[in-house]
Each structure stands twice: as structure tokens, then as C-alpha cells.
Motif scaffolding. Structure first.
Motif, PDB file in Angstrom:
ATOM      1  N   ILE A  34      15.965  20.085 -11.666  1.00 56.67           N
ATOM      2  CA  ILE A  34      15.125  20.403 -10.507  1.00 56.67           C
ATOM      3  C   ILE A  34      14.137  19.270 -10.224  1.00 56.67           C
ATOM      4  N   ILE A  35      13.510  18.767 -11.307  1.00 53.68           N
ATOM      5  CA  ILE A  35      12.403  17.819 -11.120  1.00 53.68           C
ATOM      6  C   ILE A  35      12.880  16.439 -10.664  1.00 53.68           C
ATOM      7  N   TYR A  36      13.985  15.953 -11.278  1.00 54.96           N
ATOM      8  CA  TYR A  36      14.424  14.594 -10.927  1.00 54.96           C
ATOM      9  C   TYR A  36      14.746  14.444  -9.436  1.00 54.96           C
ATOM     10  N   PRO A  37      15.530  15.367  -8.852  1.00 61.25           N
ATOM     11  CA  PRO A  37      15.779  15.218  -7.406  1.00 61.25           C
ATOM     12  C   PRO A  37      14.488  15.278  -6.593  1.00 61.25           C
ATOM     13  N   LEU A  38      13.550  16.140  -7.036  1.00 61.73           N
ATOM     14  CA  LEU A  38      12.285  16.236  -6.311  1.00 61.73           C
ATOM     15  C   LEU A  38      11.517  14.912  -6.396  1.00 61.73           C
ATOM     16  N   MET A  39      11.507  14.343  -7.628  1.00 59.82           N
ATOM     17  CA  MET A  39      10.823  13.074  -7.816  1.00 59.82           C
ATOM     18  C   MET A  39      11.485  11.979  -6.984  1.00 59.82           C
ATOM     19  N   GLY A  40      12.833  12.009  -6.985  1.00 60.34           N
ATOM     20  CA  GLY A  40      13.574  11.013  -6.225  1.00 60.34           C
ATOM     21  C   GLY A  40      13.253  11.103  -4.748  1.00 60.34           C
ATOM     22  N   THR A  41      13.224  12.334  -4.240  1.00 61.82           N
ATOM     23  CA  THR A  41      12.921  12.534  -2.819  1.00 61.82           C
ATOM     24  C   THR A  41      11.516  12.012  -2.513  1.00 61.82           C
ATOM     25  N   ALA A  42      10.593  12.327  -3.430  1.00 59.66           N
ATOM     26  CA  ALA A  42       9.208  11.896  -3.229  1.00 59.66           C
ATOM     27  C   ALA A  42       9.118  10.372  -3.242  1.00 59.66           C
ATOM     28  N   LEU A  43       9.840   9.744  -4.202  1.00 58.58           N
ATOM     29  CA  LEU A  43       9.784   8.276  -4.301  1.00 58.58           C
ATOM     30  C   LEU A  43      10.380   7.626  -3.062  1.00 58.58           C
ATOM     31  N   GLN A  44      11.515   8.207  -2.610  1.00 64.46           N
ATOM     32  CA  GLN A  44      12.175   7.607  -1.453  1.00 64.46           C
ATOM     33  C   GLN A  44      11.353   7.775  -0.176  1.00 64.46           C
ATOM     34  N   SER A  45      10.562   8.838  -0.147  1.00 67.45           N
ATOM     35  CA  SER A  45       9.782   9.087   1.072  1.00 67.45           C
ATOM     36  C   SER A  45       8.478   8.302   1.072  1.00 67.45           C
ATOM     37  N   LEU A  46       8.187   7.619  -0.062  1.00 62.96           N
ATOM     38  CA  LEU A  46       6.910   6.904  -0.140  1.00 62.96           C
ATOM     39  C   LEU A  46       6.784   5.851   0.957  1.00 62.96           C
ATOM     40  N   ASP A  47       7.878   5.058   1.192  1.00 62.86           N
ATOM     41  CA  ASP A  47       7.830   3.987   2.190  1.00 62.86           C
ATOM     42  C   ASP A  47       7.520   4.543   3.566  1.00 62.86           C
ATOM     43  N   ILE A  48       8.199   5.641   3.889  1.00 59.36           N
ATOM     44  CA  ILE A  48       8.050   6.217   5.224  1.00 59.36           C
ATOM     45  C   ILE A  48       6.677   6.857   5.363  1.00 59.36           C
ATOM     46  N   SER A  49       6.268   7.554   4.270  1.00 57.51           N
ATOM     47  CA  SER A  49       4.986   8.255   4.384  1.00 57.51           C
ATOM     48  C   SER A  49       3.841   7.264   4.568  1.00 57.51           C
ATOM     49  N   GLY A  50       4.067   5.976   4.179  1.00 62.65           N
ATOM     50  CA  GLY A  50       3.008   4.983   4.349  1.00 62.65           C
ATOM     51  C   GLY A  50       2.937   4.455   5.782  1.00 62.65           C
ATOM     52  N   SER A  51       3.922   4.794   6.593  1.00 60.19           N
ATOM     53  CA  SER A  51       3.929   4.243   7.949  1.00 60.19           C
ATOM     54  C   SER A  51       2.984   5.019   8.855  1.00 60.19           C
ATOM     55  N   PRO A  52       2.403   4.338   9.786  1.00 56.11           N
ATOM     56  CA  PRO A  52       1.505   5.044  10.714  1.00 56.11           C
ATOM     57  C   PRO A  52       2.292   5.953  11.660  1.00 56.11           C
ATOM     58  N   GLU A  53       1.571   6.804  12.360  1.00 47.55           N
ATOM     59  CA  GLU A  53       2.238   7.708  13.300  1.00 47.55           C
ATOM     60  C   GLU A  53       1.664   7.516  14.707  1.00 47.55           C
ATOM     61  N   GLY A  54       2.547   7.586  15.704  1.00 47.08           N
ATOM     62  CA  GLY A  54       2.130   7.530  17.102  1.00 47.08           C
ATOM     63  C   GLY A  54       1.456   6.223  17.495  1.00 47.08           C
ATOM     64  N   TYR A 139       3.852 -14.227  11.577  1.00 45.87           N
ATOM     65  CA  TYR A 139       2.404 -14.252  11.405  1.00 45.87           C
ATOM     66  C   TYR A 139       1.846 -12.853  11.658  1.00 45.87           C
ATOM     67  N   TYR A 140       0.904 -12.433  10.792  1.00 40.13           N
ATOM     68  CA  TYR A 140       0.293 -11.098  10.953  1.00 40.13           C
ATOM     69  C   TYR A 140      -1.084 -11.106  10.324  1.00 40.13           C
ATOM     70  N   ASP A 141      -1.849 -10.058  10.576  1.00 37.89           N
ATOM     71  CA  ASP A 141      -3.187  -9.931   9.993  1.00 37.89           C
ATOM     72  C   ASP A 141      -3.086  -9.048   8.744  1.00 37.89           C
ATOM     73  N   GLY A 142      -3.205  -9.667   7.592  1.00 37.18           N
ATOM     74  CA  GLY A 142      -3.037  -8.939   6.340  1.00 37.18           C
ATOM     75  C   GLY A 142      -4.104  -7.899   6.090  1.00 37.18           C
ATOM     76  N   ALA A 143      -5.220  -7.952   6.839  1.00 35.48           N
ATOM     77  CA  ALA A 143      -6.296  -6.975   6.641  1.00 35.48           C
ATOM     78  C   ALA A 143      -6.014  -5.681   7.407  1.00 35.48           C
ATOM     79  N   SER A 144      -5.085  -5.763   8.344  1.00 33.74           N
ATOM     80  CA  SER A 144      -4.807  -4.591   9.180  1.00 33.74           C
ATOM     81  C   SER A 144      -3.623  -3.806   8.614  1.00 33.74           C
ATOM     82  N   GLU A 145      -3.806  -2.481   8.425  1.00 26.85           N
ATOM     83  CA  GLU A 145      -2.751  -1.635   7.880  1.00 26.85           C
ATOM     84  C   GLU A 145      -1.541  -1.625   8.814  1.00 26.85           C
ATOM     85  N   LYS A 146      -1.861  -1.527  10.131  1.00 25.72           N
ATOM     86  CA  LYS A 146      -0.796  -1.432  11.124  1.00 25.72           C
ATOM     87  C   LYS A 146       0.026  -2.728  11.147  1.00 25.72           C
TER      88      LYS A 146
END
Lengths: 393, 254
Positions: A34-54, A139-146
Motif C-alpha cells: 500500500i505504502i510504496y505506490p502511495l510514496m511513488g505517486t507522491a514522489l512523481q507528483s512533486l515536480d508538478i505540485s511545484g509548478s505555479p497555477e493560472g 536566460y532567466y531570473d533565478g530569484a523568481s519562482e515563476k
């Protein structure tokens, strides 16, 4: 034989009808599943969850990137990636004349543009003709999250857009096809993770069974009732070990299956190949008997379940430590195969990650562990004849 | 004269003292000191003595749970070590030290012990019904030992000690933990066993029980057999209690 079977059945019945024991034995395998798939899903979603919205990303690019195309391939991919994320992000694109290059870089620093794709003149034409190697700077501004996010996403897309043209000079197919059967990077991770998880599970199974099997009976005074029967004491030891071994095998198999089935979910598709599963099982079974033998010996020496647990516990830590050593240190030379416990983790790690299958190491490990088990059972059998060990208070 | 079923020859047992209690020249406790006793076939033999006199240790040696450091035990004139398996199949042993696994029922444990003794299943089944009936175990035969009262547990232990229909039955304080009714039931049961020709060795400190039941008596004091004989011989014209305390006083004065 009749007495052996009677003891075997009684012990088995005790293990399999005690809900607490069942939970301790089989829960780890189920939890892993049960836990490993949950952990895997959480790990895989980390990249996306870090993206801004709208958000709307402002992307500038050199307008002379091509003489024929209207928009760089890279931007088409970027647009698709944003849509796939489904987080309401969009992008605006700004073609920059070559003479305004410095000004565009200034706007990046000020935050007006999130990203500036600085193509060399006719980048895509030169690249697709394979006449020369053009250049591209981001080229980008490394201080800006976006801006940082836009940069990271674009970097991921660059190989998809252009690497094929840079590297695949003679073929039309993909350049990163894995023609081998293994996965070096994945196996490196597995060779650490798998022994650690497996040894921990085996040890926890032994910790659940062995203190109760002998020290528990001594503590409750029920062992003496067996000792005054005509049954040889060796038969009592073997009957108890056989039952504990059977239950441990089932428990170990459940845990192994749980780990085996859930690894792909944890590690993004990477798993132990079926070809390696058999050799790994060949290591696990003698190791399980070795740990059981050790647990039984300590349980026979201990006066109570508490004392047995306090002695067996450190061996659990030792097993985990051995699996860490086996993964990180180079213990592949054959003399290390003669060290029980340490050889279990090392052999598993070698089987998983070695390019050449370690037959000699595997054979020595199996033989040494079985021999060590026989020695431990012999010692336990001797202890069962010792009043000092059996009636120590 | 009746045939001697079991005799011990100068059996001795020492236990190492815990480290803290050791002194120079005294590293062990002499629990039983050259005890030689003999039990005749078909009699009830009582081993009397105060706490710490060595009764339980003697019974544990005779019950083959532990071995003597010195001396030997003979059953039907044969050293028990020559055929320990055969000896164990002929005796029944009940002591507070032997407890039954609380996780199982009297019914299951009886079957289990029968298997260990190699008793044919049909015989075991018949014996179980008979003993369960006799001890009133039938109403709780399927309850786990842990769920039983101490009296019920003692009854179950008695039945389990007789699973192999033993020739010699060794009981260490058989009425311990029983109420007055339970104690009476055990007393009646011991008498019925004797009537069936069984030999019984019991340790107790209840004089009335010995006076009512026993044929011969041995009195243990400080690990030694102070006296052994028929009930009449040991009484010496008085009561057993008087005789016992007279011996105890003599030993203390000496």
C-alpha cells in the motif's frame, strides 16, 4: 515423527490463530504493497505540485531563429507541456530582433520576461540541415519562482526538441534506446533499497516469532510440561523451528511479493527483473533460517521474552547496518562471502547491480548461511539439554 | 513385602548461587544431600518437609526434569538414565512449576500430550472422556486455559498428568490453589488411584492429608532425609505433626 508433527502443528496453530501474531507477521508485506505506490505517486507528483497555477509565462526568443518557421519547435513543446499539466498556465511569446538582444536580457533581469531563448542566427535551419552546430542560451531570473520553473521546464524540453538532430546523425530512430537488458542507474538504487527492506522484514518476522517460541514458554512454565514427556529434546527444538520457519517463509514471501510488486510504483517503473528474483530468493531463504537459528539460540538463553527481545533487537540493527555496508562499501571480494549476515546484503546487492553474475559469491553465501544455521540449531539443541539454560532464573 | 518400584540412591543436587550471594568457599547451595528413598508399588508415599527442605528439587529429579549431580534413581531396579524415554512414558508429573499453555483448551492439550506420549488415538479419546468426566472438566473442555479459574486449571493439569495412564504419579503440592471442595476432590482421586493399583509420590505440608491417605512417609530437613518409614513408624506413638516438629527441633539443636 508423530511427536515432531504434533509439536509442529501446535506451534503453527499458535502462530496462525493469534491475531496479534498474524498482524506482526503479515502486516509489513501488506503495508509495503500500500505504502510504496502511495510514496511513488507522491514522489512523481512533486515536480508538478511545484509548478505555479493560472500563471502566464512571458517567453522571449530571437526572431531570426529560422528563415522558414514562424515559431521555434521548443515553444510548441512548451505550449503542449503547459496544457498537459492542466493547471491553467499559459504563455505569451515575444520575438526579439537581434539588435534588441541586450535590451531583452535587461527585461529578463527586471522580470518583464520570464525567459529569453537566445538562439544563434538561423539556429533551426542550421541544426536541421546538420551543416554545423548552432548555439542556444536560456536566460532567466533565478530569484523568481515563476521564471525558475519556466527555465526548468524548458531545459527538460530542449533534448526532446533538438537533441535528436545533434546526436542522431545516421538513424531516424530515437537516440536513447536501451539495447541492454538491465538498467544500471535503477539497479544501483535497487541494490541499496532491496536488501535494506528485505533484511528489515526478515528480521522483524524473526523478532515476532522467536522470543515467544522458547523464552515465552520458559517464562510461562509451559516448556517444562514438554520436557517431562518421552519426546527427545532435539525433536522439540526441530518441531518448533520447523513451525517458525514455515510461518516465516510465508511471512517473508508476502513481504517479498509486496516489495516486488510495489517497487515499480515507488521507483517510476524500475523493478527487480524476474530473472533476478530467483537468485534473490535463493539468498533470502538460507538467510531467513540463519536469522531464525540465531533468534532461537538467543531465545533459549534468555530467561524471559523481554530479555530475548533485548538480545535479538541489536541483531536487527546489525542486519540493517550490514545491508547499508553491503550497498555502499565494496565488499565484492570472496572472503566477505564467508561472513554470515554481512554476506546476505552484499550478495543481494551484487546480484542486482553486477554486470557479471556473481555465481561464486552466491554459492558461498548460501552454503555459509546454511552451515551457520546448522551450527546454531546444534547449539540450541545442546542448550536444550542444559538445566542451566532451561531453568535459569 | 511389596516390590520396590522406585528408589533413589544418595541423590544430591547443588545450585550455583547468584554472583552477589557468593562468598569464598560457598559458591553453590546444597539443595538435596544424599537422599536415598524407596517407594513401593501401589503405595502412597508422602515427602514432608518445611519450605526449602528440598522436596520440590527431589521430585524434579525423580520426575527426570533435572538430573542429580551425584547418585542415581532406579525404576524397577533399572537406572532411569538407561531408558529415559521409557521411564518418562511410565510416570505422570504434576507440579506448580509445570503450567499448561493458556492459549489452548484442555481438550486440545489432552490430544497434544497424547500424541507426544505416542498413545493410539482411540485409546486417548476413551481416556480423555473418562478423565474429563471424573474431574468435571466436560463443561469447560473447549475453553482456553487462560479463561479458566485456578481450580479449573488444576483439574485440567491433573487430567493432563494422567494422559499416559502412568504407573507412578508424582504430585508436588497437589492441593495448592484449590478450595476446600477441590482439595477434597483431589483427595478422593488420590485414593481412587491407589485403589486402582497406582503408585503415588506426593510432596505436601498438610499433615492431615498424609495421615488420611499415605502408607509411608519420608521427612526431608535441610536437604537430607531425616526419617523414612511407614506412617505408624514415623508417628512413633504420637501424631505425625508431633513427630515432625520433634525431628525439626532436634535438627536445629544439633
Amino acid at each position: 515423527m508423530r511427536a515432531f508433527l504434533a509439536i509442529f502443528r501446535k506451534e503453527l496453530r499458535r502462530y496462525l490463530t493469534d491475531p496479534r501474531m498474524l498482524i506482526a507477521l503479515f502486516l509489513p508485506g501488506i503495508l509495503i504493497l500500500i505504502i510504496y505506490p502511495l510514496m511513488g505517486t507522491a514522489l512523481q507528483s512533486l515536480d508538478i505540485s511545484g509548478s505555479p497555477e493560472g500563471e502566464t509565462f512571458s517567453i522571449a526568443y530571437m526572431e531570426d531563429f529560422s528563415e522558414d518557421s514562424e515559431e521555434p519547435v521548443l515553444l510548441t513543446l512548451f505550449e503542449s507541456a503547459l496544457k498537459e499539466q492542466g493547471k491553467g498556465n499559459s504563455a505569451s511569446y515575444f520575438p526579439i530582433p537581434r539588435e534588441d538582444r541586450e535590451e531583452a536580457m535587461g527585461k529578463v533581469a527586471e522580470g518583464e520576461y520570464d525567459l529569453f531563448l537566445d538562439y544563434s542566427p538561423s539556429f533551426e535551419d542550421v541544426l536541421f540541415d546538420r551543416s554545423a552546430v548552432p548555439s542556444l542560451a536560456l536566460y532567466y531570473d533565478g530569484a523568481s519562482e515563476k521564471a525558475t520553473y519556466a527555465h526548468a521546464l524548458m531545459l527538460e524540453l530542449v533534448p526532446l526538441a533538438y537533441d535528436g538532430y545533434l546526436l542522431n546523425q545516421d538513424a531516424d530512430g530515437p537516440i536513447d534506446g536501451n539495447l541492454g537488458k538491465g538498467d544500471y542507474q535503477g539497479n544501483q538504487i535497487l541494490s541499496f533499497l532491496f536488501p535494506l527492506v528485505t533484511i528489515s522484514l526478515l528480521m522483524s518476522s524473526v523478532c515476532s516469532l522467536t522470543p515467544e517460541a522458547i523464552a515465552g514458554e520458559k517464562e510461562r512454565g509451559t516448556l517444562a510440561a514438554l520436557l517431562i514427556t518421552p519426546v527427545p529434546r532435539g525433536t522439540i527444538v526441530w518441531g518448533k523451528m520447523a513451525a517458525a520457519g514455515t510461518v516465516s517463509l510465508v511471512s517473508g514471501a508476502t513481504s517479498f511479493l509486496g516489495t516486488f510488486l510495489s517497487l515499480p510504483f515507488l521507483m517510476g517503473g524500475m523493478s527487480l527483473s524476474a530473472e533476478l528474483a530467483l537468485p534473490v530468493l535463493l539468498i533470502i531463504f538460507p538467510a531467513l533460517f540463519l536469522f531464525l537459528g540465531l533468534g532461537f539460540l538467543l531465545s533459549t538463553l534468555a530467561r524471559s521474552v523481554k530479555e530475548a527481545n533485548s538480545w535479538i533487537g541489536p541483531f536487527l540493527s546489525l542486519g540493517i547496518l550490514a545491508s547499508v555496508f553491503g550497498a555502499f562499501l565494496d565488499l565484492s571480494s570472496l572472503p566477505f562471502a564467508f561472513v554470515p549476515i554481512l554476506n546476505v546484503a552484499t550478495c543481494m546487492a551484487l546480484v542486482i547491480r553486477s554486470e557479471v553474475f556473481p555465481w561464486a559469491y552466491l554459492a558461498i553465501t548460501v552454503v555459509v548461511d546454511l552451515f551457520a544455521t546448522a551450527l546454531l540449531v546444534f547449539l540450541t539443541d545442546r542448550l536444550f539439554r542444559s538445566e542451566k539454560a532451561l531453568f535459569r532464573r | 513385602m511389596e516390590k520396590i518400584l522406585l528408589r533413589s540412591e544418595a541423590i544430591t543436587k547443588r545450585f550455583p548461587l547468584p554472583r552477589k550471594e557468593r562468598k569464598p568457599g560457598r559458591t553453590s547451595l546444597l539443595a538435596v544431600d544424599h537422599v536415598s528413598l524407596s517407594i513401593r508399588k501401589g503405595e502412597i508415599y508422602a515427602l514432608l518437609g518445611p519450605n526449602g527442605a528440598g522436596k520440590t528439587t527431589s521430585l524434579r529429579m525423580i520426575g527426570s526434569l533435572i538430573a542429580p549431580d551425584e547418585g542415581s534413581i532406579f525404576y524397577e531396579n533399572r537406572n532411569i538414565n538407561e531408558d529415559l524415554k521409557g521411564y518418562r512414558s511410565k510416570i505422570g508429573f504434576l507440579t506448580a512449576e509445570l503450567k499448561q499453555d493458556g492459549f489452548f483448551t484442555p481438550d486440545y492439550l489432552f490430544d497434544f500430550m497424547s500424541e507426544l506420549h505416542g498413545i493410539p488415538r482411540e485409546v486417548a479419546k476413551e481416556r480423555k472422556e473418562m478423565l474429563f468426566q471424573e474431574f468435571g472438566i466436560l463443561p469447560f473442555r473447549d475453553k482456553k486455559i487462560d479463561a479458566l479459574s485456578s481450580g479449573m486449571k488444576q483439574k485440567a493439569s491433573l487430567a493432563l498428568a494422567l494422559v499416559n495412564d502412568p504407573e507412578l504419579i508424582i504430585f508436588d503440592e497437589p492441593t495448592n490453589g484449590l478450595d476446600i471442595l477441590g482439595a477434597k476432590a483431589v483427595e478422593d482421586f488420590l485414593r481412587s488411584l491407589r485403589d486402582k493399583g497406582r503408585t503415588i509420590l506426593l510432596s505436601t505440608h498438610i499433615f492431615s492429608l498424609v495421615e488420611k491417605l499415605c502408607d509411608r512417609v519420608g521427612i526431608l530437613l535441610e536437604g537430607r532425609l531425616a526419617v523414612e518409614g511407614s506412617l505408624e513408624e514415623v508417628r512413633g506413638g504420637g501424631t505425625l505433626e508431633e513427630s515432625f516438629f520433634s525431628l525439626l527441633g532436634e535438627r536445629r539443636d544439633a
